[in-house]
Motif scaffolding. Structure first.
Motif, PDB file in Angstrom:
ATOM      1  N   ARG A 164      77.256 -22.307 -74.389  1.00 48.04           N
ATOM      2  CA  ARG A 164      77.801 -20.977 -73.899  1.00 48.04           C
ATOM      3  C   ARG A 164      76.914 -20.078 -73.320  1.00 48.04           C
ATOM      4  NH1 ARG A 164      82.550 -20.884 -77.409  1.00 48.04           N
ATOM      5  NH2 ARG A 164      83.891 -22.302 -76.538  1.00 48.04           N
ATOM      6  N   VAL A 165      75.472 -20.248 -73.780  1.00 50.74           N
ATOM      7  CA  VAL A 165      74.806 -19.083 -73.598  1.00 50.74           C
ATOM      8  C   VAL A 165      73.600 -19.579 -72.405  1.00 50.74           C
ATOM      9  CG1 VAL A 165      72.616 -18.104 -74.464  1.00 50.74           C
ATOM     10  CG2 VAL A 165      74.484 -18.705 -76.026  1.00 50.74           C
ATOM     11  N   ARG A 166      73.740 -18.429 -71.706  1.00 50.17           N
ATOM     12  CA  ARG A 166      73.005 -18.580 -70.134  1.00 50.17           C
ATOM     13  C   ARG A 166      71.625 -17.992 -70.466  1.00 50.17           C
ATOM     14  NH1 ARG A 166      76.827 -16.907 -65.293  1.00 50.17           N
ATOM     15  NH2 ARG A 166      78.107 -15.845 -66.920  1.00 50.17           N
ATOM     16  N   GLU A 167      71.621 -17.067 -71.302  1.00 52.32           N
ATOM     17  CA  GLU A 167      70.370 -16.060 -71.306  1.00 52.32           C
ATOM     18  C   GLU A 167      70.099 -15.905 -73.016  1.00 52.32           C
ATOM     19  OE1 GLU A 167      70.971 -13.068 -67.975  1.00 52.32           O
ATOM     20  OE2 GLU A 167      70.680 -11.819 -69.791  1.00 52.32           O
ATOM     21  N   TRP A 168      68.577 -16.427 -73.285  1.00 52.82           N
ATOM     22  CA  TRP A 168      68.228 -16.310 -74.658  1.00 52.82           C
ATOM     23  C   TRP A 168      67.369 -15.024 -74.664  1.00 52.82           C
ATOM     24  CZ3 TRP A 168      70.660 -18.831 -78.491  1.00 52.82           C
ATOM     25  CH2 TRP A 168      71.280 -20.108 -78.347  1.00 52.82           C
ATOM     26  N   ASP A 169      67.174 -14.336 -75.606  1.00 57.69           N
ATOM     27  CA  ASP A 169      66.399 -13.424 -76.219  1.00 57.69           C
ATOM     28  C   ASP A 169      65.498 -14.122 -77.046  1.00 57.69           C
ATOM     29  OD1 ASP A 169      67.160 -11.293 -74.530  1.00 57.69           O
ATOM     30  OD2 ASP A 169      68.082 -10.265 -76.162  1.00 57.69           O
ATOM     31  N   VAL A 170      64.592 -14.898 -76.715  1.00 53.94           N
ATOM     32  CA  VAL A 170      63.836 -15.807 -77.526  1.00 53.94           C
ATOM     33  C   VAL A 170      62.976 -14.903 -78.435  1.00 53.94           C
ATOM     34  CG1 VAL A 170      62.047 -17.498 -77.431  1.00 53.94           C
ATOM     35  CG2 VAL A 170      63.656 -17.766 -75.736  1.00 53.94           C
ATOM     36  N   ILE A 171      62.177 -13.788 -78.020  1.00 52.88           N
ATOM     37  CA  ILE A 171      61.522 -12.975 -78.852  1.00 52.88           C
ATOM     38  C   ILE A 171      61.822 -11.629 -78.625  1.00 52.88           C
ATOM     39  CG2 ILE A 171      59.226 -12.357 -79.377  1.00 52.88           C
ATOM     40  CD1 ILE A 171      58.293 -14.964 -79.110  1.00 52.88           C
ATOM     41  N   ASN A 172      62.101 -10.799 -79.821  1.00 50.38           N
ATOM     42  CA  ASN A 172      62.511  -9.490 -79.609  1.00 50.38           C
ATOM     43  C   ASN A 172      61.450  -8.821 -80.254  1.00 50.38           C
ATOM     44  OD1 ASN A 172      64.557  -7.324 -78.860  1.00 50.38           O
ATOM     45  ND2 ASN A 172      65.070  -7.560 -81.282  1.00 50.38           N
ATOM     46  N   GLU A 173      60.805  -7.611 -79.474  1.00 48.67           N
ATOM     47  CA  GLU A 173      60.096  -6.809 -79.744  1.00 48.67           C
ATOM     48  C   GLU A 173      58.767  -7.132 -80.402  1.00 48.67           C
ATOM     49  OE1 GLU A 173      62.388  -4.190 -82.427  1.00 48.67           O
ATOM     50  OE2 GLU A 173      64.001  -3.989 -80.901  1.00 48.67           O
ATOM     51  N   PRO A 174      57.980  -8.032 -79.690  1.00 49.47           N
ATOM     52  CA  PRO A 174      56.677  -8.435 -79.918  1.00 49.47           C
ATOM     53  C   PRO A 174      55.388  -7.522 -79.861  1.00 49.47           C
ATOM     54  CG  PRO A 174      57.365  -9.550 -78.074  1.00 49.47           C
ATOM     55  CD  PRO A 174      58.396  -8.635 -78.237  1.00 49.47           C
ATOM     56  N   ILE A 175      55.847  -6.255 -79.051  1.00 47.92           N
ATOM     57  CA  ILE A 175      54.597  -5.330 -78.805  1.00 47.92           C
ATOM     58  C   ILE A 175      54.837  -4.195 -79.742  1.00 47.92           C
ATOM     59  CG2 ILE A 175      53.863  -3.866 -76.903  1.00 47.92           C
ATOM     60  CD1 ILE A 175      54.071  -6.526 -75.905  1.00 47.92           C
ATOM     61  N   GLU A 176      53.662  -3.810 -80.286  1.00 45.87           N
ATOM     62  CA  GLU A 176      53.291  -2.624 -80.820  1.00 45.87           C
ATOM     63  C   GLU A 176      51.714  -2.403 -81.001  1.00 45.87           C
ATOM     64  OE1 GLU A 176      55.034  -0.089 -82.537  1.00 45.87           O
ATOM     65  OE2 GLU A 176      53.074   0.577 -82.164  1.00 45.87           O
ATOM     66  N   PRO A 177      51.604  -1.408 -79.873  1.00 45.48           N
ATOM     67  CA  PRO A 177      50.089  -1.087 -79.730  1.00 45.48           C
ATOM     68  C   PRO A 177      49.234  -0.633 -80.857  1.00 45.48           C
ATOM     69  CG  PRO A 177      51.387  -0.349 -77.883  1.00 45.48           C
ATOM     70  CD  PRO A 177      52.371  -0.840 -78.838  1.00 45.48           C
TER      71      PRO A 177
END
Ligand code: 9MR
Length: 370
Positions: A164-177
């Motif tokens: 069903r899924v065409r698009e995965w958010d594999v990683i969410n919010e990995p950035i924090e300078p």
């Protein structure tokens, strides 16, 4: 969609053409999650936001909560405007597996079944997020430092919903300078596995969904400030590294939680970032669009036009790029927005108000897409 839904939908002023489109939904789908061919294209809505989006080859979607799917107003809005839905929390690790060893898929299955029955695409949100790791899994990862535990989670979720899924958010919010010089967030994955955890996640996701678009999803990339400038730069550097190493990443999700308290949008910053992402051959999806209001004490009409104008300004920048293939709002209705819970009062930052009256924001999305 059954006849009752159609009638409810009609009362919410759905155009006749949409009803015709709606009745074309394949009603033979059963509620099961048995493998089905990935939907090639969603049903053609004849007006509304998804149909405006489709004229330039894009899609329009929104985040939903499983319980909200009983709301006839939401069903009508989805029917009218959306060709894709994103589970707002049902697919997160802590929602699926609050205690060790046992997964409960009922809520997420409801969302996936709904998508299947209504011809909606489904976004996979999200496989790995520092805020949604259940305590037992966080402990396991910290203790063993074995990637296998993360990959097993991916396998359970991805094999279940892969059709069903065409698009995965594999990683969410990995950035924090602010966390360290690399600009990567000092989350439990960085601590356990080092910075390579990001590419491992993409390779693991690729194993279970080689055909689907695999994306990194990030927030805080819109405004004119040193901090958000750093965030844009760090994201671009990360993408560059991943591309150079041949990691199977296909796109970037720009959350776009716009915020009227933050001052002016950084036109050049946003434009330059999307241009550079484009140059890397990656797709872009606006994944969580909404607008935080600065002053909720103003007259309603003024509040709604401020929100609509900010939305339009943002979309006018990103929609210059054809590789921006989709726009998703983080909900459709102010009454159910995460911002309402967070701010403790109503925030009018979504396309419909809490009574399902379309607001100026919906018009501005439509106009930007048209
Ligand atoms: O809107 C979501 C809220 O209902 C959940 O409680 C929360 C934790 O699961 O996540 C919210 O969604 C977030 C999204 O997954 C990632 N970007 C920020 C969103 C708002 O916090």
């Amino acid at each position: 969609m059954n006849r009752r839904d159609l009638i409810i939908g009609a009362s919410a002023a759905i155009a006749a053409g949409e009803l015709a489109a709606c009745s074309a939904v394949d009603e033979t789908h059963t509620a099961g999650i048995s493998p089905q061919p990935m939907p090639k294209s969603s049903i053609q809505r004849t007006s509304g936001l998804s149909s405006a989006a489709s004229r330039s080859g894009r899609y329009f979607g929104t985040a939903v909560q499983a319980a909200g799917l009983n709301d006839s107003g939401l069903r009508a809005a989805l029917n009218r405007d959306c060709s894709s839905i994103t589970p707002e929390w049902a697919m997160k690790w802590d929602a699926l597996a609050p205690s060790a060893g046992s997964y409960r898929f009922d809520e997420m299955d409801r969302v996936a079944d709904f998508a299947g029955r209504h011809g909606l695409a489904l976004r996979g949100h999200t496989l790995l997020w520092h805020k949604s790791v259940p305590t037992w899994a966080a402990g396991l990862i910290a203790r063993t430092r074995e990637w296998q535990h993360v990959e097993t989670h991916f396998q359970r979720v991805m094999t279940r919903y892969a059709s069903r899924v065409r698009e995965w958010d594999v990683i969410n919010e990995p950035i924090e300078p602010n966390d360290n010089r690399s600009g990567l967030r000092n989350n439990q994955f960085l601590k356990a596995f080092g910075p390579d955890y990001i590419e491992w996640a993409f390779w693991s996701a690729h194993k279970f969904a080689p055909q689907a678009r695999k994306m990194v999803n990030e927030y805080g990339l819109e405004y004119r400030s040193d901090y958000e400038g750093q965030r844009r730069l760090t994201l671009l550097r990360l993408l560059e590294r991943l591309k150079k190493k041949g990691v199977p990443i296909d796109g970037v999700g720009l959350q776009a939680h716009l915020d009227l308290r933050k001052g002016a949008l950084d036109h050049n910053g946003i434009y330059g970032m999307v241009r550079d992402i484009t140059a890397m051959g990656l797709k872009v999806v606006v994944t969580e669009l909404d607008v935080v209001e600065a002053d909720t004490g103003l007259p309603l009409q003024q509040r709604d036009s401020l929100v609509a104008d900010e939305t339009r300004r943002y979309l006018d920048i990103v929609l210059q790029f054809p590789n921006v293939i989709g726009i998703n709002t983080w909900g459709m209705n102010d009454g159910h927005s995460w911002l309402r819970a967070q701010r403790g009062r109503e925030n009018r930052g979504l396309p419909y108000d809490s009574n399902w009256r379309a607001k100026a924001m919906r018009n501005s999305i439509h106009a930007a897409l048209a």
